[in-house]
Scaffold this active site. Structure first.
Site, PDB file in Angstrom:
ATOM      1  N   SER A  77     -16.612  30.858 -56.186  1.00 24.18           N
ATOM      2  CA  SER A  77     -16.941  30.782 -54.757  1.00 24.18           C
ATOM      3  C   SER A  77     -17.552  32.070 -54.214  1.00 24.18           C
ATOM      4  CB  SER A  77     -15.682  30.445 -53.943  1.00 24.18           C
ATOM      5  OG  SER A  77     -15.175  29.178 -54.268  1.00 24.18           O
ATOM      6  N   GLY A  78     -17.943  32.976 -55.106  1.00 25.56           N
ATOM      7  CA  GLY A  78     -18.502  34.247 -54.664  1.00 25.56           C
ATOM      8  C   GLY A  78     -17.573  35.412 -54.922  1.00 25.56           C
ATOM      9  N   THR A  79     -16.608  35.223 -55.805  1.00 22.27           N
ATOM     10  CA  THR A  79     -15.606  36.248 -56.092  1.00 22.27           C
ATOM     11  C   THR A  79     -16.226  37.546 -56.597  1.00 22.27           C
ATOM     12  OG1 THR A  79     -14.123  34.441 -56.766  1.00 22.27           O
ATOM     13  CG2 THR A  79     -13.433  36.691 -57.297  1.00 22.27           C
ATOM     14  N   THR A  80     -17.119  37.439 -57.571  1.00 20.34           N
ATOM     15  CA  THR A  80     -17.721  38.627 -58.179  1.00 20.34           C
ATOM     16  C   THR A  80     -18.472  39.449 -57.143  1.00 20.34           C
ATOM     17  OG1 THR A  80     -18.007  37.329 -60.216  1.00 20.34           O
ATOM     18  CG2 THR A  80     -19.147  39.440 -60.092  1.00 20.34           C
ATOM     19  N   HIS A 146      -6.868  33.935 -57.110  1.00 19.26           N
ATOM     20  CA  HIS A 146      -7.440  32.598 -56.925  1.00 19.26           C
ATOM     21  C   HIS A 146      -6.383  31.647 -56.364  1.00 19.26           C
ATOM     22  CE1 HIS A 146     -11.347  33.366 -58.451  1.00 19.26           C
ATOM     23  NE2 HIS A 146     -10.999  33.531 -59.707  1.00 19.26           N
ATOM     24  N   ARG A 168     -16.746  28.753 -50.135  1.00 22.90           N
ATOM     25  CA  ARG A 168     -18.081  28.246 -50.480  1.00 22.90           C
ATOM     26  C   ARG A 168     -18.080  26.726 -50.416  1.00 22.90           C
ATOM     27  NH1 ARG A 168     -21.183  29.407 -56.280  1.00 22.90           N
ATOM     28  NH2 ARG A 168     -23.323  28.987 -55.554  1.00 22.90           N
ATOM     29  N   SER A 176     -21.233  25.080 -59.982  1.00 27.63           N
ATOM     30  CA  SER A 176     -21.019  26.396 -60.578  1.00 27.63           C
ATOM     31  C   SER A 176     -19.922  26.347 -61.637  1.00 27.63           C
ATOM     32  CB  SER A 176     -20.664  27.410 -59.490  1.00 27.63           C
ATOM     33  OG  SER A 176     -20.602  28.716 -60.013  1.00 27.63           O
ATOM     34  N   ARG A 299     -25.216  33.729 -62.388  1.00 31.97           N
ATOM     35  CA  ARG A 299     -26.169  32.662 -62.678  1.00 31.97           C
ATOM     36  C   ARG A 299     -27.236  32.629 -61.592  1.00 31.97           C
ATOM     37  NH1 ARG A 299     -27.198  27.030 -62.418  1.00 31.97           N
ATOM     38  NH2 ARG A 299     -25.708  26.737 -60.722  1.00 31.97           N
ATOM     39  N   LYS A 300     -27.127  31.714 -60.643  1.00 32.73           N
ATOM     40  CA  LYS A 300     -28.112  31.612 -59.568  1.00 32.73           C
ATOM     41  C   LYS A 300     -27.588  32.162 -58.251  1.00 32.73           C
ATOM     42  CE  LYS A 300     -30.719  27.528 -61.123  1.00 32.73           C
ATOM     43  NZ  LYS A 300     -31.122  26.145 -60.719  1.00 32.73           N
TER      44      LYS A 300
END
EC number: 2.8.2.-
Length: 333
Positions: A77-80, A146, A168, A176, A299-300
Protein backbone atom coordinates in the site's frame (compact mmCIF):
# COMPACT_ATOMS: atom_id res chain seq x y z
CA UNK A 1 24.32 4.89 8.83
CA UNK A 2 27.38 3.02 10.03
CA UNK A 3 27.73 -0.68 9.31
CA UNK A 4 27.26 -1.44 13.01
CA UNK A 5 23.91 0.37 12.91
CA UNK A 6 22.45 -1.84 10.19
CA UNK A 7 19.45 -3.85 11.40
CA UNK A 8 21.04 -7.29 11.06
CA UNK A 9 20.03 -10.33 13.06
CA UNK A 10 17.15 -8.62 14.79
CA UNK A 11 15.84 -11.98 15.96
CA UNK A 12 18.82 -12.95 18.08
CA UNK A 13 16.96 -13.79 21.30
CA UNK A 14 14.77 -16.56 19.93
CA UNK A 15 12.08 -17.98 22.13
CA UNK A 16 9.83 -20.89 21.33
CA UNK A 17 6.06 -20.25 21.28
CA UNK A 18 4.62 -20.49 24.76
CA UNK A 19 2.18 -23.21 25.63
CA UNK A 20 -0.49 -20.52 25.95
CA UNK A 21 0.18 -19.43 22.37
CA UNK A 22 0.03 -23.01 21.12
CA UNK A 23 -3.26 -23.57 22.91
CA UNK A 24 -4.65 -20.31 21.54
CA UNK A 25 -3.74 -21.20 17.95
CA UNK A 26 -5.26 -24.66 18.27
CA UNK A 27 -8.56 -23.13 19.40
CA UNK A 28 -8.95 -20.56 16.61
CA UNK A 29 -11.07 -20.92 13.46
CA UNK A 30 -9.01 -21.06 10.30
CA UNK A 31 -9.29 -20.81 6.53
CA UNK A 32 -7.00 -21.47 3.58
CA UNK A 33 -5.92 -18.37 1.65
CA UNK A 34 -5.18 -17.99 -2.07
CA UNK A 35 -1.66 -19.40 -1.60
CA UNK A 36 -2.89 -22.47 0.20
CA UNK A 37 -1.64 -21.18 3.55
CA UNK A 38 -3.59 -21.61 6.75
CA UNK A 39 -4.76 -18.34 8.31
CA UNK A 40 -6.27 -18.11 11.80
CA UNK A 41 -8.98 -15.68 12.86
CA UNK A 42 -8.03 -13.91 16.06
CA UNK A 43 -10.26 -11.12 17.38
CA UNK A 44 -11.68 -10.44 13.93
CA UNK A 45 -8.47 -10.47 11.87
CA UNK A 46 -6.65 -13.17 9.93
CA UNK A 47 -3.08 -14.05 10.87
CA UNK A 48 -0.48 -16.63 9.97
CA UNK A 49 0.81 -18.82 12.79
CA UNK A 50 4.07 -16.90 13.11
CA UNK A 51 2.33 -13.53 13.42
CA UNK A 52 0.12 -15.00 16.12
CA UNK A 53 3.30 -15.87 17.99
CA UNK A 54 4.56 -12.30 17.71
CA UNK A 55 1.41 -10.60 19.06
CA UNK A 56 1.87 -11.74 22.70
CA UNK A 57 5.56 -10.84 22.42
CA UNK A 58 4.57 -7.33 21.36
CA UNK A 59 2.01 -7.12 24.16
CA UNK A 60 4.51 -8.07 26.84
CA UNK A 61 7.76 -6.69 25.44
CA UNK A 62 7.11 -3.61 23.32
CA UNK A 63 7.28 -0.43 25.38
CA UNK A 64 6.54 2.54 23.13
CA UNK A 65 8.19 5.86 23.85
CA UNK A 66 6.39 9.14 23.25
CA UNK A 67 8.94 10.03 20.58
CA UNK A 68 8.48 6.75 18.66
CA UNK A 69 6.98 6.76 15.19
CA UNK A 70 5.07 3.73 13.90
CA UNK A 71 4.44 3.52 10.16
CA UNK A 72 1.37 1.36 9.57
CA UNK A 73 -0.09 -0.01 6.36
CA UNK A 74 -1.79 -2.95 4.77
CA UNK A 75 0.86 -4.70 2.70
CA UNK A 76 1.54 -3.37 -0.83
CA UNK A 77 0.00 0.00 0.00
CA UNK A 78 3.01 2.30 -0.24
CA UNK A 79 4.98 1.03 2.76
CA UNK A 80 8.42 1.29 1.15
CA UNK A 81 7.82 4.86 0.00
CA UNK A 82 6.45 5.94 3.40
CA UNK A 83 9.48 4.45 5.17
CA UNK A 84 11.88 6.31 2.91
CA UNK A 85 10.04 9.63 3.20
CA UNK A 86 9.73 9.44 6.97
CA UNK A 87 13.36 8.49 7.53
CA UNK A 88 14.56 11.28 5.23
CA UNK A 89 12.33 13.78 7.04
CA UNK A 90 13.23 13.00 10.64
CA UNK A 91 16.92 12.43 9.92
CA UNK A 92 17.55 15.41 7.64
CA UNK A 93 19.47 17.32 10.31
CA UNK A 94 21.87 14.38 10.63
CA UNK A 95 22.00 13.15 7.04
CA UNK A 96 22.29 15.82 4.37
CA UNK A 97 19.85 15.25 1.52
CA UNK A 98 22.73 15.79 -0.91
CA UNK A 99 25.12 13.41 0.84
CA UNK A 100 26.24 10.56 -1.42
CA UNK A 101 26.56 8.46 1.73
CA UNK A 102 22.93 8.97 2.73
CA UNK A 103 21.60 5.70 4.23
CA UNK A 104 18.80 5.52 1.64
CA UNK A 105 21.44 5.33 -1.09
CA UNK A 106 23.05 2.29 0.51
CA UNK A 107 20.24 0.47 2.32
CA UNK A 108 16.75 -0.68 1.48
CA UNK A 109 14.06 1.24 3.43
CA UNK A 110 12.92 -2.04 4.98
CA UNK A 111 16.39 -2.52 6.45
CA UNK A 112 16.29 0.96 7.97
CA UNK A 113 12.78 0.79 9.45
CA UNK A 114 12.12 -2.66 10.98
CA UNK A 115 8.74 -4.34 11.16
CA UNK A 116 7.45 -4.99 14.68
CA UNK A 117 5.83 -8.36 14.09
CA UNK A 118 8.33 -9.78 11.59
CA UNK A 119 11.75 -8.27 12.26
CA UNK A 120 11.60 -7.65 16.00
CA UNK A 121 9.02 -9.62 17.97
CA UNK A 122 8.49 -12.71 15.85
CA UNK A 123 10.56 -14.97 18.09
CA UNK A 124 11.30 -12.82 21.10
CA UNK A 125 9.64 -10.47 23.55
CA UNK A 126 13.01 -8.80 24.20
CA UNK A 127 14.71 -8.12 20.86
CA UNK A 128 17.91 -6.10 20.70
CA UNK A 129 16.53 -2.75 19.55
CA UNK A 130 19.98 -1.16 19.49
CA UNK A 131 20.63 -2.93 16.19
CA UNK A 132 18.76 -0.28 14.25
CA UNK A 133 18.69 2.77 16.50
CA UNK A 134 20.45 5.91 15.37
CA UNK A 135 23.54 6.89 17.31
CA UNK A 136 21.80 10.18 18.05
CA UNK A 137 19.72 9.82 21.20
CA UNK A 138 17.53 12.72 20.09
CA UNK A 139 16.32 10.86 17.00
CA UNK A 140 12.94 9.12 17.18
CA UNK A 141 12.75 5.36 16.92
CA UNK A 142 11.09 4.27 13.69
CA UNK A 143 9.02 1.08 13.47
CA UNK A 144 6.57 -0.33 10.96
CA UNK A 145 3.67 -2.76 11.10
CA UNK A 146 1.17 -4.42 8.79
CA UNK A 147 -1.17 -5.19 11.68
CA UNK A 148 -4.40 -3.31 12.26
CA UNK A 149 -4.59 -0.87 15.16
CA UNK A 150 -6.49 -3.34 17.36
CA UNK A 151 -3.61 -5.63 18.46
CA UNK A 152 -1.43 -2.57 19.09
CA UNK A 153 -3.87 -1.12 21.60
CA UNK A 154 -2.32 -3.08 24.48
CA UNK A 155 1.19 -1.56 24.34
CA UNK A 156 -0.13 1.83 23.20
CA UNK A 157 -2.40 2.03 26.23
CA UNK A 158 0.61 2.72 28.45
CA UNK A 159 2.31 5.27 26.23
CA UNK A 160 0.89 6.56 22.96
CA UNK A 161 3.25 7.59 20.19
CA UNK A 162 2.88 9.01 16.69
CA UNK A 163 1.31 6.63 14.16
CA UNK A 164 1.19 7.26 10.41
CA UNK A 165 -1.10 5.07 8.30
CA UNK A 166 -0.99 4.99 4.52
CA UNK A 167 -4.07 3.63 2.74
CA UNK A 168 -4.27 2.63 -0.92
CA UNK A 169 -7.18 1.74 -3.19
CA UNK A 170 -7.82 -1.94 -2.56
CA UNK A 171 -8.03 -2.68 -6.29
CA UNK A 172 -4.47 -1.46 -6.80
CA UNK A 173 -3.40 -3.34 -3.68
CA UNK A 174 -4.68 -6.61 -5.13
CA UNK A 175 -2.81 -6.15 -8.41
CA UNK A 176 0.35 -5.19 -6.53
CA UNK A 177 0.03 -8.27 -4.31
CA UNK A 178 -0.36 -10.43 -7.41
CA UNK A 179 2.85 -9.15 -8.95
CA UNK A 180 4.76 -9.18 -5.68
CA UNK A 181 3.91 -12.83 -5.05
CA UNK A 182 5.46 -13.67 -8.40
CA UNK A 183 8.77 -12.29 -7.15
CA UNK A 184 8.82 -14.59 -4.13
CA UNK A 185 11.36 -17.36 -4.62
CA UNK A 186 9.06 -19.87 -2.93
CA UNK A 187 6.01 -19.09 -5.04
CA UNK A 188 5.20 -20.31 -8.52
CA UNK A 189 3.08 -17.88 -10.53
CA UNK A 190 1.03 -20.72 -11.95
CA UNK A 191 -0.05 -21.73 -8.44
CA UNK A 192 -2.40 -18.79 -8.04
CA UNK A 193 -4.19 -16.11 -10.02
CA UNK A 194 -5.45 -12.56 -9.68
CA UNK A 195 -8.94 -14.05 -9.51
CA UNK A 196 -7.96 -16.13 -6.48
CA UNK A 197 -6.47 -13.10 -4.74
CA UNK A 198 -9.59 -11.11 -5.61
CA UNK A 199 -11.91 -13.69 -4.05
CA UNK A 200 -9.81 -13.85 -0.89
CA UNK A 201 -9.97 -10.08 -0.52
CA UNK A 202 -13.71 -10.06 -1.15
CA UNK A 203 -14.18 -12.72 1.52
CA UNK A 204 -11.87 -10.85 3.88
CA UNK A 205 -9.63 -13.89 4.30
CA UNK A 206 -6.21 -12.34 3.71
CA UNK A 207 -3.22 -11.89 5.98
CA UNK A 208 -4.06 -9.01 8.37
CA UNK A 209 -7.48 -8.70 6.72
CA UNK A 210 -10.28 -7.94 6.25
CA UNK A 211 -8.80 -5.00 4.34
CA UNK A 212 -11.65 -2.59 5.16
CA UNK A 213 -11.57 -3.34 8.89
CA UNK A 214 -7.82 -2.78 8.83
CA UNK A 215 -8.20 0.65 7.19
CA UNK A 216 -11.15 1.61 9.38
CA UNK A 217 -9.22 0.90 12.58
CA UNK A 218 -6.68 3.62 11.74
CA UNK A 219 -9.26 5.91 10.14
CA UNK A 220 -11.23 5.98 13.39
CA UNK A 221 -8.02 6.49 15.32
CA UNK A 222 -7.24 9.56 13.23
CA UNK A 223 -10.71 10.99 13.83
CA UNK A 224 -10.60 10.40 17.58
CA UNK A 225 -6.99 11.47 18.17
CA UNK A 226 -5.51 13.51 15.28
CA UNK A 227 -2.56 14.49 17.48
CA UNK A 228 -1.26 10.93 17.48
CA UNK A 229 -2.75 9.45 14.29
CA UNK A 230 -2.20 10.64 10.74
CA UNK A 231 -4.23 8.96 7.99
CA UNK A 232 -2.64 9.37 4.55
CA UNK A 233 -3.84 8.22 1.15
CA UNK A 234 -1.38 6.83 -1.35
CA UNK A 235 -3.31 8.52 -4.13
CA UNK A 236 -2.90 11.93 -2.44
CA UNK A 237 0.84 11.34 -2.07
CA UNK A 238 1.06 10.67 -5.80
CA UNK A 239 -1.15 13.61 -6.80
CA UNK A 240 0.20 16.23 -4.39
CA UNK A 241 3.56 14.98 -3.11
CA UNK A 242 4.86 18.36 -1.89
CA UNK A 243 1.69 19.14 0.05
CA UNK A 244 1.54 15.68 1.60
CA UNK A 245 5.21 15.57 2.59
CA UNK A 246 4.86 18.96 4.29
CA UNK A 247 1.74 17.63 6.05
CA UNK A 248 3.71 14.59 7.20
CA UNK A 249 6.56 16.78 8.47
CA UNK A 250 4.13 18.96 10.44
CA UNK A 251 2.54 15.91 12.04
CA UNK A 252 5.94 14.51 13.02
CA UNK A 253 6.90 17.81 14.66
CA UNK A 254 9.71 18.45 12.20
CA UNK A 255 8.16 21.09 9.88
CA UNK A 256 10.20 22.67 7.13
CA UNK A 257 11.62 26.07 7.95
CA UNK A 258 11.28 28.92 5.47
CA UNK A 259 14.98 28.56 4.73
CA UNK A 260 14.54 24.87 3.97
CA UNK A 261 11.60 25.52 1.67
CA UNK A 262 13.50 28.30 -0.11
CA UNK A 263 16.50 26.00 -0.59
CA UNK A 264 14.33 23.26 -2.11
CA UNK A 265 14.51 20.73 0.73
CA UNK A 266 11.01 19.41 0.04
CA UNK A 267 11.86 18.64 -3.58
CA UNK A 268 15.20 17.13 -2.57
CA UNK A 269 13.44 14.69 -0.24
CA UNK A 270 10.93 13.78 -2.93
CA UNK A 271 13.74 13.16 -5.41
CA UNK A 272 15.79 11.12 -2.93
CA UNK A 273 12.75 8.97 -2.09
CA UNK A 274 11.32 8.74 -5.60
CA UNK A 275 10.58 5.31 -7.02
CA UNK A 276 13.02 5.85 -9.88
CA UNK A 277 15.84 6.91 -7.56
CA UNK A 278 15.34 4.10 -5.05
CA UNK A 279 15.07 1.60 -7.88
CA UNK A 280 18.47 2.70 -9.18
CA UNK A 281 20.25 2.17 -5.84
CA UNK A 282 22.66 -0.73 -6.27
CA UNK A 283 21.49 -2.71 -3.24
CA UNK A 284 17.89 -2.48 -4.45
CA UNK A 285 18.93 -3.90 -7.82
CA UNK A 286 20.96 -6.82 -6.53
CA UNK A 287 20.14 -7.74 -2.92
CA UNK A 288 17.71 -10.45 -1.85
CA UNK A 289 16.21 -10.82 1.61
CA UNK A 290 13.79 -13.44 2.94
CA UNK A 291 13.64 -14.87 -0.58
CA UNK A 292 12.40 -11.57 -1.97
CA UNK A 293 14.43 -9.53 -4.44
CA UNK A 294 14.69 -5.94 -3.21
CA UNK A 295 13.89 -4.79 -6.74
CA UNK A 296 10.40 -6.26 -6.38
CA UNK A 297 9.54 -3.46 -3.93
CA UNK A 298 9.80 -0.99 -6.79
CA UNK A 299 7.44 -1.96 -9.60
CA UNK A 300 5.16 0.75 -11.02
CA UNK A 301 3.62 2.49 -8.05
CA UNK A 302 0.89 3.77 -10.35
CA UNK A 303 -2.59 4.87 -9.36
CA UNK A 304 -5.33 3.04 -11.25
CA UNK A 305 -3.14 0.20 -12.55
CA UNK A 306 -6.03 -2.15 -11.70
CA UNK A 307 -7.92 -0.91 -14.76
CA UNK A 308 -5.62 -2.95 -16.97
CA UNK A 309 -6.35 -6.21 -15.17
CA UNK A 310 -9.81 -6.34 -13.62
CA UNK A 311 -12.97 -7.24 -15.48
CA UNK A 312 -16.09 -5.04 -15.18
CA UNK A 313 -17.71 -7.80 -13.12
CA UNK A 314 -14.81 -7.80 -10.65
CA UNK A 315 -14.93 -4.01 -10.34
CA UNK A 316 -18.68 -3.99 -9.73
CA UNK A 317 -18.40 -6.68 -7.07
CA UNK A 318 -15.58 -5.07 -5.09
CA UNK A 319 -17.15 -1.61 -5.36
CA UNK A 320 -20.39 -2.92 -3.85
CA UNK A 321 -18.48 -4.56 -1.00
CA UNK A 322 -16.49 -1.39 -0.32
CA UNK A 323 -19.64 0.72 -0.26
CA UNK A 324 -21.26 -1.65 2.21
CA UNK A 325 -18.24 -2.01 4.49
CA UNK A 326 -17.40 1.71 4.66
CA UNK A 327 -20.96 2.99 4.84
CA UNK A 328 -21.35 5.77 7.38
CA UNK A 329 -17.64 5.91 8.24
CA UNK A 330 -16.72 8.88 6.08
CA UNK A 331 -13.83 6.91 4.58
CA UNK A 332 -13.74 6.65 0.81
CA UNK A 333 -11.31 5.10 -1.66
Amino acid sequence: MDEKDRPKNLREEEEKPSEETKILISSLPWEIDYLGNKLFNYEGYWYSEDILQSIPNIHTGFQPQETDIILASFYKSGTTWLKALTFALVQRSKHSLEDHQHPLLHHNPHEIVPNLELDLYLKSSKPDLTKFLSSSSSSPRLFSTHMSLDPLQVPLKENLCKIVYVCRNVKDVMVSVWYFRQSKKITRAEDYSLEAIFESFCNGVTLHGPFWDHALSYWRGSLEDPKHFLFMRYEDLKAEPRTQVKRLAEFLDCPFTKEEEDSGSVDKILELCSLSNLRSVEINKTRTSSRVDFKSYFRKGQVGDWKSYMTPEMVDKIDMIIEEKLKGSGLKF
